[in-house]
Design a protein around this motif. Structure first.
Motif, mmCIF file in Angstrom:
data_model
loop_
_atom_site.group_PDB
_atom_site.id
_atom_site.type_symbol
_atom_site.label_atom_id
_atom_site.label_comp_id
_atom_site.label_asym_id
_atom_site.label_seq_id
_atom_site.Cartn_x
_atom_site.Cartn_y
_atom_site.Cartn_z
ATOM 1 N N LEU A 130 0.847 -1.192 0.000
ATOM 2 C CA LEU A 130 0.000 0.000 0.000
ATOM 3 C C LEU A 130 0.884 1.244 0.000
ATOM 4 C CD1 LEU A 130 -2.775 -1.181 2.456
ATOM 5 C CD2 LEU A 130 -2.882 -0.966 -0.033
ATOM 6 N N PRO A 131 0.488 2.271 -0.755
ATOM 7 C CA PRO A 131 1.300 3.488 -0.829
ATOM 8 C C PRO A 131 1.302 4.241 0.500
ATOM 9 C CG PRO A 131 -0.792 3.796 -1.991
ATOM 10 C CD PRO A 131 -0.740 2.350 -1.577
ATOM 11 N N THR A 132 2.483 4.659 0.949
ATOM 12 C CA THR A 132 2.601 5.379 2.229
ATOM 13 C C THR A 132 3.597 6.525 2.115
ATOM 14 O OG1 THR A 132 4.372 3.921 3.034
ATOM 15 C CG2 THR A 132 2.122 3.315 3.625
ATOM 16 N N PHE A 133 3.525 7.446 3.075
ATOM 17 C CA PHE A 133 4.541 8.478 3.282
ATOM 18 C C PHE A 133 5.305 8.157 4.570
ATOM 19 C CE2 PHE A 133 1.504 11.826 1.281
ATOM 20 C CZ PHE A 133 1.984 11.551 0.016
ATOM 21 N N GLY A 134 6.552 8.618 4.619
ATOM 22 C CA GLY A 134 7.311 8.590 5.870
ATOM 23 C C GLY A 134 7.665 7.199 6.358
ATOM 24 N N MET A 135 7.951 6.277 5.430
ATOM 25 C CA MET A 135 8.293 4.924 5.858
ATOM 26 C C MET A 135 9.456 4.947 6.864
ATOM 27 S SD MET A 135 9.231 1.604 3.507
ATOM 28 C CE MET A 135 7.704 1.619 2.559
#
Ligand SMILES: [Zn+2]
Length: 432
Positions: free
Chosen positions: A396-401
């Motif tokens: 799933l697309p995420t920010f701030g991994m």
């Protein structure tokens, strides 16, 4: 499960899973509640047609499976994989550090922590304690302090005027949490013993022998954004995929043999007894198909969907993406491709996945890292390389991994759940 309660259930799963041990316990409870039978690796197994089972290793990795039919070499497995661990700060064995009038904790950095995000957070401690009982048994128990009992304060900008031009954190000296002032007496083993007594009233503790404890942010997971379109939480990498995979297995209707594997130690390369680069999955699969010929047939008629989060294009850092392979939040799961096999996706596994997503009317995006940047990896290529199963890496697309608080889309998780649930019921994979 319907969309209306899916995200609530996801948020409470994230909240009750501050460590891989707790994530495994959360999944274990959910499986028991749905009628799954727990198998122990040290026992003889009796697996029956129409059964639902799970097994854990090290209390931090879990394999759950359903056997609607037992001719596995004909049906193959529909497998979903994810990992239970997240980057964090772990207590060192001799963790007590007393400096300049404060009791602090010595910590090791586990995995690729985005260190500065741990500053100024209300931190708690959770994990596993191993102890000796008054009967002389050595046993382990999970603990979670829940209260914010530690903090790593930032340095004032007046004392570090260049902070906004670039900020480094020395992990030996500068990320030690403060527990309290030195005017208070503090003994870590006494603290752990009293926490065990608080959580386990019946336990007769002789002494605490050892522990695996880590810090975590007490701020609860939340729906954020003008229209609540984002999920903000710690450990979305990769508890988001664990939860989606678990719900998909529970929704599988038992039409095809389906299997969920969630392993520890991905963030440090997966090489451990319970990691994806260890023998856990193969041990389980061989017990279910002991005949060597049929074992290979089973694997080659199976497919693994390895789910681990992907990087969405961040509007403030758009230059970090290849524009043709730049996923967006809330636009569907991402197929991850890498020519150098940092992801295990190939055209056949990707095509099967695209077909299932289309049947479910669910969008599919694609990620390839910029050709002038190096690519991350995950459990897909490791599992595929270990047992030879055709595999796709998605996420799933995420920010701030690897931040202490990551961001995902509040519509994406439910969509992936629907696609993976359909995958577990699917008859046709690749025609040979
Ligand atoms: Zn991950």
């Amino acid at each position: 499960m319907e969309f209306s309660n899916f995200n609530d259930s996801l948020l409470s799963f994230l909240q009750s899973s501050p460590t891989p041990f707790h994530a495994t316990a959360s999944m274990r409870h959910a499986l028991l509640a749905e009628g799954f039978t727990e198998l122990l690796e040290e026992d003889d197994w009796v697996v029956e047609e129409g059964g639902k089972y799970f097994v854990t290793r090290n209390e931090s990795s879990l394999i759950a499976f359903t056997t609607p039919q037992l001719n596995l070499s004909q049906s193959g497995w529909r497998m979903i994989g994810a990992h239970t661990d997240s980057p964090c700060l772990k207590l060192k064995p001799n963790a007590q550090v007393d400096r300049f009038g404060y009791h602090q904790l010595g910590v090791e950095v586990y995995g690729g922590v985005l260190l500065h995000t741990w500053l100024d957070r209300d931190l708690s401690i959770a994990g596993r304690i191993t102890l000796k009982t008054k009967n002389g048994d050595i046993i382990s128990r999970l603990v979670d302090f829940k209260d914010p009992i530690a903090v790593v304060p930032n340095l004032a900008i007046h004392l570090n005027p260049q902070a906004n031009e670039g900020f480094s954190v020395n992990p030996q000296e500068e990320i030690l949490p403060i527990l309290c002032g030195a005017e208070n007496e503090f003994d870590l083993h006494e603290l752990l013993k009293s926490q065990l007594e608080k959580q386990y009233a019946d336990l007769s503790i002789d002494m605490v022998l050892d522990f695996e404890l880590s810090l975590y942010d007490t701020q609860p997971a939340a729906l954020v954004g003008l229209h609540k379109e984002y999920i903000c939480s710690a450990r979305l990498d990769n508890l988001l995929s664990c939860f989606v995979g678990l719900r998909a297995l529970l929704e599988s209707d038992q039409q095809r043999p389906s299997l969920l594997i969630c392993t520890d130690h991905e963030e440090i390369g997966s090489l451990s007894a319970c990691g994806a680069n260890g023998p856990f999955l193969e041990d389980v699969l061989r017990r279910l198909t002991p005949n060597p010929e049929q074992y290979v047939q089973t694997i080659q008629r199976s497919m693994l969907v390895s789910a681990d989060n992907a990087h969405a294009l961040h509007p403030n850092y758009a230059h970090k993406h290849d524009k043709n392979h730049a996923p967006s939040i809330n636009k569907g799961a991402v197929i991850k491709v890498n020519a150098n096999q940092r992801y295990a996706t190939n055209s056949e596994t990707a095509s099967v996945y695209r077909d299932i997503a289309a049947e479910e009317n669910y969008e599919v995006q694609c990620f390839v890292v910029r050709s002038d940047m190096s690519c991350g990896s995950t459990i897909g290529p490791i599992t595929s390389g270990e047992i030879g199963v055709p595999t796709i890496d998605i996420g799933l697309p995420t920010f701030g991994m690897h931040s202490i608080r990551e961001l995902a889309g509040s519509r994406d998780a439910f969509g992936l759940f629907k696609v993976l649930a359909r995958f577990t019921k699917r008859e046709k994979l690749i025609a040979r």
